[in-house]
Design an enzyme around this catalytic site. Structure first.
Site, mmCIF file in Angstrom:
data_model
loop_
_atom_site.group_PDB
_atom_site.id
_atom_site.type_symbol
_atom_site.label_atom_id
_atom_site.label_comp_id
_atom_site.label_asym_id
_atom_site.label_seq_id
_atom_site.Cartn_x
_atom_site.Cartn_y
_atom_site.Cartn_z
ATOM 1 N N ASP A 135 -3.974 -6.636 4.867
ATOM 2 C CA ASP A 135 -4.966 -7.502 5.521
ATOM 3 C C ASP A 135 -4.915 -8.923 4.980
ATOM 4 O O ASP A 135 -5.322 -9.859 5.659
ATOM 5 C CB ASP A 135 -6.367 -6.925 5.319
ATOM 6 C CG ASP A 135 -6.582 -5.691 6.193
ATOM 7 O OD1 ASP A 135 -6.152 -5.732 7.361
ATOM 8 O OD2 ASP A 135 -7.146 -4.694 5.701
ATOM 9 N N LYS A 177 -11.111 -4.218 18.313
ATOM 10 C CA LYS A 177 -9.697 -4.601 18.492
ATOM 11 C C LYS A 177 -9.238 -4.434 19.949
ATOM 12 O O LYS A 177 -8.059 -4.556 20.240
ATOM 13 C CB LYS A 177 -8.814 -3.774 17.545
ATOM 14 C CG LYS A 177 -9.103 -4.069 16.062
ATOM 15 C CD LYS A 177 -8.189 -3.297 15.120
ATOM 16 C CE LYS A 177 -8.621 -3.475 13.671
ATOM 17 N NZ LYS A 177 -7.583 -4.077 12.817
ATOM 18 N N LYS A 186 9.166 -16.601 -10.994
ATOM 19 C CA LYS A 186 8.430 -15.443 -11.506
ATOM 20 C C LYS A 186 7.262 -15.927 -12.374
ATOM 21 O O LYS A 186 7.472 -16.772 -13.265
ATOM 22 C CB LYS A 186 9.386 -14.577 -12.327
ATOM 23 C CG LYS A 186 8.749 -13.310 -12.816
ATOM 24 C CD LYS A 186 9.726 -12.489 -13.633
ATOM 25 C CE LYS A 186 8.994 -11.369 -14.327
ATOM 26 N NZ LYS A 186 9.797 -10.733 -15.347
ATOM 27 N N LYS A 230 -13.662 0.042 15.392
ATOM 28 C CA LYS A 230 -12.354 -0.632 15.489
ATOM 29 C C LYS A 230 -11.806 -0.556 16.917
ATOM 30 O O LYS A 230 -11.183 -1.505 17.401
ATOM 31 C CB LYS A 230 -11.351 -0.005 14.509
ATOM 32 C CG LYS A 230 -11.598 -0.452 13.078
ATOM 33 C CD LYS A 230 -10.605 0.146 12.091
ATOM 34 C CE LYS A 230 -10.943 -0.334 10.684
ATOM 35 N NZ LYS A 230 -10.285 0.417 9.623
ATOM 36 N N ASN A 285 0.854 -1.207 0.000
ATOM 37 C CA ASN A 285 0.000 0.000 0.000
ATOM 38 C C ASN A 285 0.885 1.250 0.000
ATOM 39 O O ASN A 285 2.104 1.148 -0.065
ATOM 40 C CB ASN A 285 -0.942 -0.031 1.213
ATOM 41 C CG ASN A 285 -0.164 -0.123 2.512
ATOM 42 O OD1 ASN A 285 0.603 0.765 2.855
ATOM 43 N ND2 ASN A 285 -0.321 -1.247 3.219
ATOM 44 N N PHE A 290 -4.630 2.731 14.912
ATOM 45 C CA PHE A 290 -4.990 3.773 13.952
ATOM 46 C C PHE A 290 -6.200 3.278 13.172
ATOM 47 O O PHE A 290 -6.413 2.066 13.060
ATOM 48 C CB PHE A 290 -3.845 4.031 12.968
ATOM 49 C CG PHE A 290 -2.880 5.085 13.426
ATOM 50 C CD1 PHE A 290 -2.018 4.835 14.476
ATOM 51 C CD2 PHE A 290 -2.830 6.324 12.789
ATOM 52 C CE1 PHE A 290 -1.131 5.806 14.904
ATOM 53 C CE2 PHE A 290 -1.945 7.303 13.203
ATOM 54 C CZ PHE A 290 -1.088 7.044 14.264
ATOM 55 N N ASP A 343 -4.243 -10.146 12.599
ATOM 56 C CA ASP A 343 -4.481 -8.746 12.989
ATOM 57 C C ASP A 343 -3.557 -8.467 14.177
ATOM 58 O O ASP A 343 -3.825 -8.880 15.309
ATOM 59 C CB ASP A 343 -5.960 -8.525 13.351
ATOM 60 C CG ASP A 343 -6.254 -7.042 13.505
ATOM 61 O OD1 ASP A 343 -5.486 -6.351 14.211
ATOM 62 O OD2 ASP A 343 -7.224 -6.566 12.892
ATOM 63 N N ILE A 344 -2.459 -7.786 13.869
ATOM 64 C CA ILE A 344 -1.378 -7.652 14.858
ATOM 65 C C ILE A 344 -1.846 -6.947 16.128
ATOM 66 O O ILE A 344 -1.669 -7.437 17.242
ATOM 67 C CB ILE A 344 -0.184 -6.878 14.241
ATOM 68 C CG1 ILE A 344 0.316 -7.596 12.982
ATOM 69 C CG2 ILE A 344 0.928 -6.695 15.255
ATOM 70 C CD1 ILE A 344 1.342 -6.812 12.175
ATOM 71 N N VAL A 345 -2.466 -5.776 15.939
ATOM 72 C CA VAL A 345 -2.816 -4.964 17.112
ATOM 73 C C VAL A 345 -3.857 -5.671 17.976
ATOM 74 O O VAL A 345 -3.808 -5.648 19.206
ATOM 75 C CB VAL A 345 -3.242 -3.531 16.682
ATOM 76 C CG1 VAL A 345 -4.624 -3.482 16.085
ATOM 77 C CG2 VAL A 345 -3.130 -2.567 17.844
#
Ligand code: PMT
Length: 410
Positions: free
Chosen positions: A279, A341, A289, A337, A210, A323, A306-308
């Protein structure tokens, strides 16, 4: 000594013999990493040539209030907005009185009025002028409005008098400036911050990612270091230099980031998840390749950890800040969220706007807890992050105090 990297300082040089020392001051501030714009009063240019300051600072010197060339490049309002600090050294009795009166008939006076940053002054004048009731009262007024006065030294003066009034030595001024940027609100606290994007491999040469530049997470890390914290910065691949004095751990994928965050949070106290974590990741990463043989190809993706969320479950005593990067229903989605979370606070930003969020130098955010929604107006990320760190420090202290009182009563 503390660094001044990425600090933008306007040095106001006014018309006194001590102006020659300001050249050394510029040299020292630049050496510590500060970016300096020198603004000279007309009287100062009689003592030292602007070219000296231009050469030392690497920037054009500003002096005229009305100067169409300068206004086109960086006018007084822009200069005032640009600065993290205004330092006036030497500050003559005349300039001090100009600041007290709020007069805008010099460039320096106009900048002072338009400024949204702290001001420090290093007075320099004859000892009799220093002791005059008018000077004493002017300095009291400036001090009351938050201007920091760097008291002058005692010694023999250019006019032959002996007494108080010599501008403080540049080395002392630089120490005071560095101290101004540092606080102790997170002294000794252990912070873990994630920043930047993650990359999820498709094949050896391609990946899913991203637009995160890391600027927000890195600015948070810098602000936390300034506040005295011991910072571990876990970063996805970015092109910006890390802030001084933090432990940098480079990672690539979400899985790597999770492992690094879990380990670092083992003895952490505060976790801030500013990274834009992918995600989804590819279920099958091609070892070779992928060849361009078909018109349409299909990739199967699976959810990343989902790390947090995982860390807030694993470490319930950690103060966890997430965030929310949203393109619609900013506050509503961020609140959802916060709850889902299990976060202590969430920082919401609107990533549909090109002027803030991903890869921009500025941000505008909302600090959201279960009781508060607070807007932090659009500003440079470095400044917004200093405010965020203040909010985190206050909320963390509040939580600790509540836990202590619960332990005492229960
Ligand atoms: O890096 P910059 O260019 O300066 O841009 C800053 C930013 C826009 C990336 C930053 O301000 C920001 O919003 N970061 C969070 C981006 C994000 O992934 O938001 P989200 O709403 O998708 O995720 C919510 C929270 O969960 C975030 O704290 C995120 O870090 C975390 N998360 C998300 C997915 C995942 N698999 N694991 C996570 O921990």
């Amino acid at each position: 000594m503390d660094s001044l990297s990425n600090k933008r300082i306007i040095l106001g040089v006014t018309g006194g013999i001590a102006a020659y020392k300001s050249a050394d001051l510029v040299r020292r501030l630049v050496k510590m990493g500060a970016e300096i714009r020198v603004v000279m009063t007309p009287a100062a240019t009689e003592f030292v040539r602007p070219l000296t300051f231009q050469a030392l600072s690497g920037n054009t010197v500003h002096s005229a209030l009305v100067d169409s060339d300068a206004e086109a490049a960086m006018g007084h309002i822009e200069l005032a907005k640009w600065a993290d600090l205004l330092l006036v050294a030497p500050a003559t009795a005349n300039t001090i009185s100009t600041l007290v009166q709020g007069r805008a008939d010099t460039l320096l006076g106009a900048i002072y009025l338009a400024l949204n940053a702290p001001t420090m002054i290093a007075p320099a004048m004859n000892q009799a002028m220093w002791h005059h009731p008018a000077t004493i009262s002017n300095l009291e007024t400036l001090s009351r409005t938050g201007v920091e006065i760097i008291e002058p030294d005692r010694g023999s003066q250019a006019c032959g008098d002996i007494g108080l009034g010599r501008m403080q030595e540049p080395s002392q001024i630089v120490d005071r400036v560095a101290a101004r940027f540092h606080s102790e609100i997170l002294l000794g606290r252990k912070l873990v911050i994630t920043a930047g994007p993650t990359r999820e491999a498709i094949d050896p040469v391609r990946y899913i990612s991203n637009h995160s530049s890391g600027k927000m997470g890195y600015a948070l890390a810098a602000a936390a270091v300034e506040a005295g914290a011991a910072v571990t910065l876990i970063s996805g691949p970015v092109d910006i230099p890390p802030p001084d004095k933090c432990l940098l751990i480079n990672v690539t994928s979400a899985e790597d980031m999770y492992e690094a965050a879990k380990k670092a949070c083992g003895n952490g106290e505060i976790f801030v998840s500013a990274a834009a974590v992918a995600d989804y990741r590819c279920i099958d990463i091609s070892e070779k390749k992928i060849k361009k043989t078909k018109n349409v190809i299909t990739m199967s993706l699976e959810r990343n950890v989902d790390i947090v969320s995982r860390i807030s479950t694993l470490k319930p005593n950690l103060y966890v800040v997430g965030f929310a990067a949203e393109t619609e229903n900013l506050i509503k989605n961020a609140k959802a969220k916060l709850h889902q979370k299990r976060l202590d606070a969430i920082i919401a930003n609107d990533v549909s706007r090109p002027d803030i969020g991903f890869n921009a130098d500025d941000n505008e955010v909302f600090w959201i807890t279960k009781d508060i929604v607070k807007n932090l107006a659009r500003d440079r990320k470095s400044r917004v992050c200093r405010e965020i760190i203040q909010l985190i420090a206050a909320a963390f202290d509040e939580q600790k105090a509540a836990e202590t009182s619960e332990e005492q009563t229960g």
